[in-house]
Design a protein around this motif. Structure first.
Motif, PDB file in Angstrom:
ATOM      1  N   ASN A  24      26.619  -1.897  37.797  1.00 42.71           N
ATOM      2  CA  ASN A  24      27.665  -0.899  37.560  1.00 42.71           C
ATOM      3  C   ASN A  24      27.708  -0.169  36.175  1.00 42.71           C
ATOM      4  OD1 ASN A  24      30.623  -2.630  38.190  1.00 42.71           O
ATOM      5  ND2 ASN A  24      29.158  -3.081  39.463  1.00 42.71           N
ATOM      6  N   CYS A  26      30.860   2.691  33.605  1.00 40.48           N
ATOM      7  CA  CYS A  26      32.219   3.223  33.583  1.00 40.48           C
ATOM      8  C   CYS A  26      32.457   4.389  32.643  1.00 40.48           C
ATOM      9  CB  CYS A  26      33.211   2.124  33.228  1.00 40.48           C
ATOM     10  SG  CYS A  26      33.188   0.757  34.345  1.00 40.48           S
ATOM     11  N   LEU A 198      33.474  -5.479  42.274  1.00 38.39           N
ATOM     12  CA  LEU A 198      34.119  -4.336  41.631  1.00 38.39           C
ATOM     13  C   LEU A 198      35.614  -4.550  41.646  1.00 38.39           C
ATOM     14  CD1 LEU A 198      32.113  -1.597  43.556  1.00 38.39           C
ATOM     15  CD2 LEU A 198      31.770  -2.203  41.147  1.00 38.39           C
ATOM     16  N   GLY A 208      32.712  -3.726  36.827  1.00 39.75           N
ATOM     17  CA  GLY A 208      31.905  -4.370  37.848  1.00 39.75           C
ATOM     18  C   GLY A 208      30.962  -5.400  37.266  1.00 39.75           C
ATOM     19  N   VAL A 235      28.992   1.853  37.434  1.00 48.14           N
ATOM     20  CA  VAL A 235      30.406   2.195  37.424  1.00 48.14           C
ATOM     21  C   VAL A 235      30.622   3.398  36.515  1.00 48.14           C
ATOM     22  CG1 VAL A 235      32.738   1.462  36.813  1.00 48.14           C
ATOM     23  CG2 VAL A 235      31.167  -0.171  37.848  1.00 48.14           C
ATOM     24  N   ASN A 237      34.038   5.269  35.301  1.00 49.80           N
ATOM     25  CA  ASN A 237      35.485   5.102  35.395  1.00 49.80           C
ATOM     26  C   ASN A 237      36.211   6.372  35.832  1.00 49.80           C
ATOM     27  OD1 ASN A 237      37.637   3.197  35.128  1.00 49.80           O
ATOM     28  ND2 ASN A 237      38.314   4.262  33.286  1.00 49.80           N
ATOM     29  N   GLY A 241      32.704   3.045  41.518  1.00 49.84           N
ATOM     30  CA  GLY A 241      31.641   2.086  41.265  1.00 49.84           C
ATOM     31  C   GLY A 241      30.953   1.670  42.544  1.00 49.84           C
ATOM     32  N   SER A 257      22.705   2.292  43.322  1.00 46.50           N
ATOM     33  CA  SER A 257      24.121   2.291  42.961  1.00 46.50           C
ATOM     34  C   SER A 257      24.508   3.559  42.208  1.00 46.50           C
ATOM     35  CB  SER A 257      24.450   1.047  42.133  1.00 46.50           C
ATOM     36  OG  SER A 257      24.395  -0.106  42.941  1.00 46.50           O
ATOM     37  N   VAL A 261      27.398   6.501  43.374  1.00 44.73           N
ATOM     38  CA  VAL A 261      28.448   7.036  42.502  1.00 44.73           C
ATOM     39  C   VAL A 261      28.297   8.543  42.331  1.00 44.73           C
ATOM     40  CG1 VAL A 261      29.425   6.969  40.178  1.00 44.73           C
ATOM     41  CG2 VAL A 261      28.796   4.837  41.323  1.00 44.73           C
TER      42      VAL A 261
END
Length: 335
Positions: A24, A26, A198, A208, A235, A237, A241, A257, A261
């Motif tokens: 992940n 953010c 998550l 995550g 991830v 934010n 995520g 991943s 996103v």
């Protein structure tokens, strides 16, 4: 039923599975501090929220306990993953994980906070809580990833205790595997999977984590997608995520991943994004997708969730509004 056995039994009536690993990242936002956020014009999603790969209700319960007691999403995903790492009956994570071909249990893990900070460890031996070492890498070093002996020595310097991670049951399984072992991974014999988690806290912030012992009976030194930011975990934010599980080599090839996103950034729902990411794998030229498994779970900033896999029997655990439940994922191969 344990995930490895569950996958193996399910394969008797489905295509071959090989469950692997996850990650992940953010960004900041200015969320309202209340327990609900609007998912769309007619639906409200209650916070906090936790999702994780597979049937791991004890882990999601621990994460939710952290959130409800005032902890943040980062604390929640770390402590939730630690539950599985300490469970010696879980042969895919932490202590009790199945070893590589030479009998060594090696761990990969990563973690990511709401600011986009991240930490990772690969090929870590003799330390149970790889996810916590990954967090220390993130918070106490200028680096993102530490590997092998360096990762272990760093962990020891931070107070982590060395211990033998090869339990008697995992050793027996390894000895049995060696009788008919093949050099390449054998689908549904060398099953593997990952715990990815998550969480969204009451402030609407996302974090995550991902932790695994990787592909069972792998070649020495093999690393999958789980500790690689953007492949096993990502991830943002501002957006949401995603965590991956399954054959890590295939996840890495599509930076899975991160892809999920970014698809959510373009306006797709978590479910639509997971489905599109799986389609990228199965529609690659010469894809051997009928003989391996990949699954994704995702959450967006609104608190909407999604999950999707190549084959049947992948599941997500979701803890929200007092309900801690296992949800079977939809899947690509229907026959």
């Amino acid at each position: 039923m344990k995930r490895r056995n569950f996958i193996k039994n399910a394969a008797l009536t489905s295509a071959g599975l090989a469950i692997g690993n996850s990650l992940n990242n953010c960004a900041d936002s200015n969320p309202k501090e209340n327990a609900t956020i609007s998912a769309n014009s007619t639906v409200e999603v209650k916070l906090p929220l936790v999702i994780a790969t597979w049937d791991v209700k004890n882990a999601t319960a621990r994460a939710m306990e952290v959130l409800q007691s005032g902890g943040n999403a980062l604390d929640a995903v770390e402590q939730g993953c630690m539950v599985e790492e300490a469970d010696i009956k879980n042969s895919s994570v932490g202590k009790g994980g199945l070893p590589d071909r030479d009998g060594n249990v090696t761990l990969d893990a990563c973690i990511m906070d709401k600011h986009g900070n991240c930490g990772s460890v690969v090929y870590l031996q003799n330390i149970t809580h790889a996810v916590s070492v990954a967090r220390k890498v993130m918070e106490d070093t200028p680096h993102v990833m530490l590997a092998g002996e360096g990762a272990k020595q760093f962990a020891i310097s931070k107070g982590f205790q060395e211990e033998n991670l090869l339990t008697e049951s995992s050793k027996e399984a390894w000895e049995e595997w060696k009788i008919k072992s093949e050099y390449k991974p054998i689908i549904n014999i060398e099953n593997h999977d990952t715990i990815g988690m998550l969480a969204i806290d009451k402030n609407g912030d996302i974090s995550g984590a991902c932790t695994t012992s990787g592909l069972a009976y792998k070649m020495q030194g093999r690393v999958g997608d789980s500790p690689i930011i953007g492949s096993g975990l990502f991830v943002d934010n501002e957006i949401g995520g995603c965590v991956a599980t399954g054959l890590g080599e295939e996840v890495v090839k599509t930076v899975g991943s991160f892809l999920v996103v970014e698809l959510m950034r373009q306006g797709k729902s978590p479910q639509q994004a997971c489905e599109e990411a799986i389609s990228r794998i199965v529609n690659k030229p010469n894809s051997d997708y009928k003989n391996f498994q990949v699954g994704y779970i995702a959450v967006n900033k609104k608190g909407e969730t999604g999950s999707y896999s190549i084959h049947q029997w992948f599941s997500m655990t979701k803890f929200q509004d007092g309900n801690n439940e296992q949800i079977q994922s939809d899947y690509y191969v229907k026959s």
